[in-house]
Enzyme design. Sequence first.
Site, PDB file in Angstrom:
ATOM      1  N   GLY A  33       5.879  39.119 -63.586  1.00 24.56           N
ATOM      2  CA  GLY A  33       6.357  40.464 -63.913  1.00 24.56           C
ATOM      3  C   GLY A  33       6.994  40.432 -65.295  1.00 24.56           C
ATOM      4  N   ILE A  66       9.990  39.597 -66.396  1.00 30.29           N
ATOM      5  CA  ILE A  66      10.744  38.394 -66.789  1.00 30.29           C
ATOM      6  C   ILE A  66       9.795  37.202 -66.909  1.00 30.29           C
ATOM      7  CG2 ILE A  66      12.618  36.816 -66.129  1.00 30.29           C
ATOM      8  CD1 ILE A  66      13.919  39.245 -64.656  1.00 30.29           C
ATOM      9  N   ARG A  78      15.995  34.598 -57.018  1.00 27.60           N
ATOM     10  CA  ARG A  78      16.885  34.857 -55.889  1.00 27.60           C
ATOM     11  C   ARG A  78      16.908  33.647 -54.961  1.00 27.60           C
ATOM     12  NH1 ARG A  78      18.822  38.402 -58.086  1.00 27.60           N
ATOM     13  NH2 ARG A  78      19.158  40.576 -57.492  1.00 27.60           N
ATOM     14  N   GLU A 136      24.492  32.060 -51.279  1.00 23.27           N
ATOM     15  CA  GLU A 136      25.459  31.938 -52.356  1.00 23.27           C
ATOM     16  C   GLU A 136      26.631  32.890 -52.131  1.00 23.27           C
ATOM     17  OE1 GLU A 136      22.564  32.899 -55.526  1.00 23.27           O
ATOM     18  OE2 GLU A 136      23.789  34.678 -55.944  1.00 23.27           O
ATOM     19  N   HIS A 167      24.486  31.904 -60.702  1.00 19.38           N
ATOM     20  CA  HIS A 167      23.817  33.221 -60.783  1.00 19.38           C
ATOM     21  C   HIS A 167      24.230  33.971 -62.057  1.00 19.38           C
ATOM     22  CE1 HIS A 167      21.754  36.495 -58.158  1.00 19.38           C
ATOM     23  NE2 HIS A 167      21.505  36.684 -59.454  1.00 19.38           N
ATOM     24  N   GLY A 192      21.934  34.402 -64.695  1.00 16.77           N
ATOM     25  CA  GLY A 192      20.694  34.618 -65.450  1.00 16.77           C
ATOM     26  C   GLY A 192      20.783  35.730 -66.476  1.00 16.77           C
TER      27      GLY A 192
HETATM   28  C1  DGY Z   1      19.367  40.896 -61.152  1.00 18.89           C
HETATM   29  O1  DGY Z   1      19.408  41.808 -61.977  1.00 18.89           O
HETATM   30  O2  DGY Z   1      18.679  40.976 -60.131  1.00 18.89           O
HETATM   31  C2  DGY Z   1      20.191  39.698 -61.448  1.00 18.89           C
HETATM   32  O3  DGY Z   1      20.008  38.702 -60.524  1.00 18.89           O
HETATM   33  C3  DGY Z   1      21.642  40.109 -61.555  1.00 18.89           C
HETATM   34  O4  DGY Z   1      22.255  39.240 -62.387  1.00 18.89           O
END
Ligand code: DGY
Length: 326
Positions: free
Chosen positions: A155, A157, A238, A267, A285, A287
Site C-alpha cells: 500500500g 507505506i 501492527r 503492547e 510503536h 513508526g
Molecule cells: C498508525 O497510524 O496506524 C500508526 O501505527 C500510529 O502511529
Amino acid sequence: MKPKILVTREVFDETLAYLNDHCDVESNQTDKPFDAATLAQRLKDKDGVVCCLTDRIDPAVLAAAQRLKVVANIAVGYNNIDVPACTARGVMVTNTPGVLDDSTADLAFTLMLAAARRLTEAEAYIRAGQWQGWHLKQLLGVDVHHATLGIIGMGRIGQQIARRAGGFKMRVLYQNRNRWPADVEKWLNAEYVTKEQLLAQSDFVVLQIPYSPATHHYIGAAELKQMKPTAILINSTRGGVIDDAALIDALKNGTIRAAGLDVFENEPQLNPDFLELKNVVLAPHVGSSTEATRRAMAMTAANNAVAALTGSTPPNLLNTEAKNKA
Ligand code: DGY
C-alpha cells in the site's frame, strides 16, 4: 449550539485551537488513557470523538454514546474501532492516511539497518564500557545494500519503502492482495511474487499489512521456517500479524538471523523473552513519531471530525454508508 467533542489523549495546541473554533471540546490533556467504562461515560453527551489506537471503540462504548456521529482516529490503522458496529449505528469513522507514509517508511528502514548492522548491540557494548579498541571481526553485520527485500503489503507505506530500497540498490519483491499494474511496478522497481517465493528468497522481509482477523499470525512458525536462516524480519505495521512466541523461538534457534520490531502482540505488555535476545531491535510503536508527522496526523483527524460535525463529507471517511444513514 456547537457540537460536543471528546479528545481522548493529549494533542497539540493547534489541534485543540482548531477544534475549539468549531466545537465544544472536552479533552484529556493529562494523557492518562481512559478505561472502557470512563470512555463510555465521557461519550454519553458527545457528538464526536478524536481518539487514538489505544482507545477501543466497540459495541459497548457505542451503546452508551447515543449522540455520536463521528469517530476520528489519529492513525491510519483502525483495528481499535469496530467499523461495522459504527456503520450499523450511522457513526462515521475516519483515519489519517497519507501524512505518515514517509515517516513510517523511514522507521522501517531504520529497523532494517539497525538489525543488519547490530546497532543496538553495538551501543549497549560501548555503554557497558566493554570497548577495548578496533578489531577486524568486531560486531560483524550483514549488508542492506544489494540485498533482496520482500515487502508484504504494497500500500502507500509499502510503496515508500520500495522507493527507498532503490537508493540501496536492492532487489524488491512484493506480495499484496492485488497485483499493481505494470507502470506502478516499474516505478517501484518491484516484482510481484507469491508469499512462499517472497519468504524463501528475501534477505529482509518487511510487514506492512493491516491487522485484522484475516491477517492474525500471518507470520507464524511455518512461515519463519520458510525464510532463509540469514533473513531479517521487520514489523512496522501492527502487533498480531506475527506470532510473537514463534518469532522468539525462531530468533533463539537461529531459524532466522534477526528482527526489528516497532509493534507487538498485547503492547505495551510485550513478551518479556524479547528483552533477553540480542538479535532483535525493539522500538515502542514510534513508526510515525516525528514532530511534523504527529502534528499532521492530529490535525487530519481534527479536520475529519469537524467536517463530519458540520455537514461535510470527511476527507478520510472509511464508511460512506454511515454518512448516508445519518
Ligand atoms: C498508525 O497510524 O496506524 C500508526 O501505527 C500510529 O502511529
